[in-house]
Design a protein around this motif. Sequence first.
Motif, mmCIF file in Angstrom:
data_model
loop_
_atom_site.group_PDB
_atom_site.id
_atom_site.type_symbol
_atom_site.label_atom_id
_atom_site.label_comp_id
_atom_site.label_asym_id
_atom_site.label_seq_id
_atom_site.Cartn_x
_atom_site.Cartn_y
_atom_site.Cartn_z
ATOM 1 N N SER A 270 29.696 44.600 -29.096
ATOM 2 C CA SER A 270 28.288 44.973 -29.241
ATOM 3 C C SER A 270 27.772 45.702 -28.005
ATOM 4 N N PHE A 271 28.372 45.419 -26.829
ATOM 5 C CA PHE A 271 27.917 46.082 -25.604
ATOM 6 C C PHE A 271 28.201 47.579 -25.629
ATOM 7 N N THR A 272 29.093 48.022 -26.509
ATOM 8 C CA THR A 272 29.372 49.454 -26.629
ATOM 9 C C THR A 272 28.542 50.109 -27.726
ATOM 10 N N GLU A 533 22.910 35.019 -28.706
ATOM 11 C CA GLU A 533 23.843 35.947 -29.350
ATOM 12 C C GLU A 533 24.910 36.424 -28.367
ATOM 13 N N GLU A 534 24.531 36.617 -27.104
ATOM 14 C CA GLU A 534 25.525 37.024 -26.099
ATOM 15 C C GLU A 534 26.562 35.930 -25.894
ATOM 16 N N VAL A 535 26.108 34.682 -25.848
ATOM 17 C CA VAL A 535 27.043 33.567 -25.695
ATOM 18 C C VAL A 535 27.917 33.439 -26.938
ATOM 19 N N ALA A 536 27.322 33.654 -28.125
ATOM 20 C CA ALA A 536 28.105 33.589 -29.367
ATOM 21 C C ALA A 536 29.199 34.651 -29.368
ATOM 22 N N GLU A 537 28.894 35.837 -28.844
ATOM 23 C CA GLU A 537 29.913 36.883 -28.789
ATOM 24 C C GLU A 537 31.025 36.510 -27.818
ATOM 25 N N GLU A 538 30.691 35.830 -26.732
ATOM 26 C CA GLU A 538 31.718 35.360 -25.811
ATOM 27 C C GLU A 538 32.634 34.338 -26.496
ATOM 28 N N ARG A 539 32.052 33.505 -27.343
ATOM 29 C CA ARG A 539 32.865 32.541 -28.101
ATOM 30 C C ARG A 539 33.804 33.284 -29.052
ATOM 31 N N ARG A 540 33.283 34.330 -29.706
ATOM 32 C CA ARG A 540 34.137 35.126 -30.599
ATOM 33 C C ARG A 540 35.259 35.804 -29.814
ATOM 34 N N LEU A 541 34.974 36.195 -28.592
ATOM 35 C CA LEU A 541 35.993 36.828 -27.759
ATOM 36 C C LEU A 541 37.127 35.839 -27.470
ATOM 37 N N LEU A 542 36.782 34.584 -27.189
ATOM 38 C CA LEU A 542 37.814 33.569 -26.986
ATOM 39 C C LEU A 542 38.577 33.330 -28.285
#
Length: 711
Positions: A270-272, A533-542
């Motif tokens: 999402s950061f891109t 949502e940013e923390v949720a995306e970090e969880r998805r990254l893991l």
Amino acid sequence: MPPADAPSAAPLDADTVLATLDPEQREAARALTGPVVILAGAGTGKTRAITARIAHGVLAGVYVPQQVLAVTFTARAAGEMRTRLRALGVEGAQARTFHSAALRQLQYFWPRVVGGDLPTIVPQKARFVAEAASRLGLPTDRTTVRDLASEVEWAKVTQTHRDDYERVVTASGRVAPAGLAPAEVARLLGAYEEVKRDRGAIDFEDVLVYAVGLLADNGEVAAQVRRQYRHFVVDEYQDVSPLQQSLLDLWLGDRDELCVVGDPSQTIYSFTGATPAHLLGFRRRYPQATEVRLVRDYRSTPQVVALANALLARGGAAGGSRPLELVAQRPPGPAVRYVEHADETAEADAVAKEAARLIAAGTRASEIAVLFRTNGQSEAFEQALADAGVPYVLRGGERFFERREVREAHLLLRGAARSGEGDEPASDAARAVLSTMGWTPEPPRAGGAARERWDSLSALVRLGEELAESRGQASLTDLVAELDERAAASHAPVVEGVTLASLHAAKGLEWDVVFLAGLVEGLVPISFAETDEEVAEERRLLYVGVTRARERLVLSWSRARGRRPSRFLEGLRPGGGSQSDRPGGLSGRGEGGGSRRERRVLASVCSGCGQALSTAAERKVGRCADCPAAYDEELFARLRDWRLRLSKEQSLPAFVVFTDATLAAIAQAMPRSAPELARVPGVGATKLDRYGEDVLALVRGEDPAENLAEK
């Protein structure tokens, strides 16, 4: 395991292609017309399903192969798709990245519509961004230029015009980069475009921008493209940006012959500017769409799949979607291991020793990966693997086809094919030709450059062997054609070495053994992930990292400097969160090792009431929002006054300097030196350089303005 791909030696028909699929994959492959959405979990064979769908459509006479365009996000994925289609007997269907497809169309239509050659495409925009910043009197240090270049990309792929930039970022709460005001970044966007015009150049994102403009403004061009391509497949659809969606809409016109494939649980870009909204809203846009869910995981053992499911069940779904629950299809394997280390060096050494042991026991080095959150973490593992004599490959390093020995080998193989050896078997010819460059079947005893050279040449030999296995009587000419195609698409063959990669770079790859390292608060999730949502995306990254493992998975972290294991591991480790492994190098410290101040960094429980902390802001200060302040309230007030004064002087929103949570964390930690301040969550290298002296002066009870006046 799913049925194997049908061998290419025997002629295939539509029914034979379907016979290689499981029931859900078969359902997807039979849905040949109209809008189709395939929700495919990690390891569920989505590439098999969509290539079989294309092959089935061609062999059944529904598709003309030249009228099919499949698009994905990496050259490697596009190359794999083309290879699979050839194995299924399909020639002529296009499999490309968005950029490759757009560039091909631009190169064809530009001379006819605009006139002259397409402007030069700059591979890196940093130099032009630096020049634009210099023209405006903005900072041009390396970090600032890098951050501004990323913001330029974000503005383009989200189709945010410079005139709208300030309004959009203010309304969305997005923080402008490098501590600059949105108005300054908006000016930078304009200056950057001027620099490009002055140089007669375009950048990577302009390829899509210009393609969209050409199709939108010229009806005949759009009509010609639509006559050429009648059936579209889009892989990794959860990563589509608004700009890519605009291009796809123009390709489609008023038709709906579109199959999209994706997994909201693997939304990590999402950061891109990527957004899962297009995937999640597909059924609203096309109510008549066929939906297929692929949940049978053929990649990972039940142990790995169980961890992946449990990780997502605790949060991480994108856009309010419900995550796909994977169903393991492989037999049981080793238990997932959780390992704690005293510090990062001990962690890297342990990983290197384990990798060396696995390789000695028969595991190929290329089937082992070490994954981490940031590229800066790679150095310790590079050193440890080198010390252990284990070859490694750093993803994101020098491109394979740009290596000197690979270029030389490519030329020699092409020359041999032209000089009458083209009909020789690919594997035998590759060995013979590359032996003239010093290649031998056994690796050299020396490491370093000699080993890297041997690894590169061996990758070419193995490619010849794989080609012979997949195509039967593959010749040297076939190998050279394969290398030409792979070089054009940057689709490198596998190099024999342990892979070192960031979690983002690992997307789309898989290994027998995966080490997920550095799983500590501040890295996983990353310290600047503050919103839910940013923390949720970090969880998805893991989650993406976990699902890269086929058989063995090791998760590790260190306790150095009071670090704590990632909150994402809570409730997942055996014994209610206790460690299953404690290497001998671990010191005898208890759970809260380190100083009192260190223990407060990104705490997971409240220092006042002991309850679990639920937000990033609470974790920064180590207490619940309702508990009394545990920091120096006088210092906090001074910091806020300083921040207000500074933000007014620089015309910045106050939170761009530091958020309240970061100021509270500073007032609690009371840092007395730059290294101590750097350990406070929310104080990155850029802000440390820009504001560090002022903050440390305030902690000492001094007025930064008076100190500056004295100087």
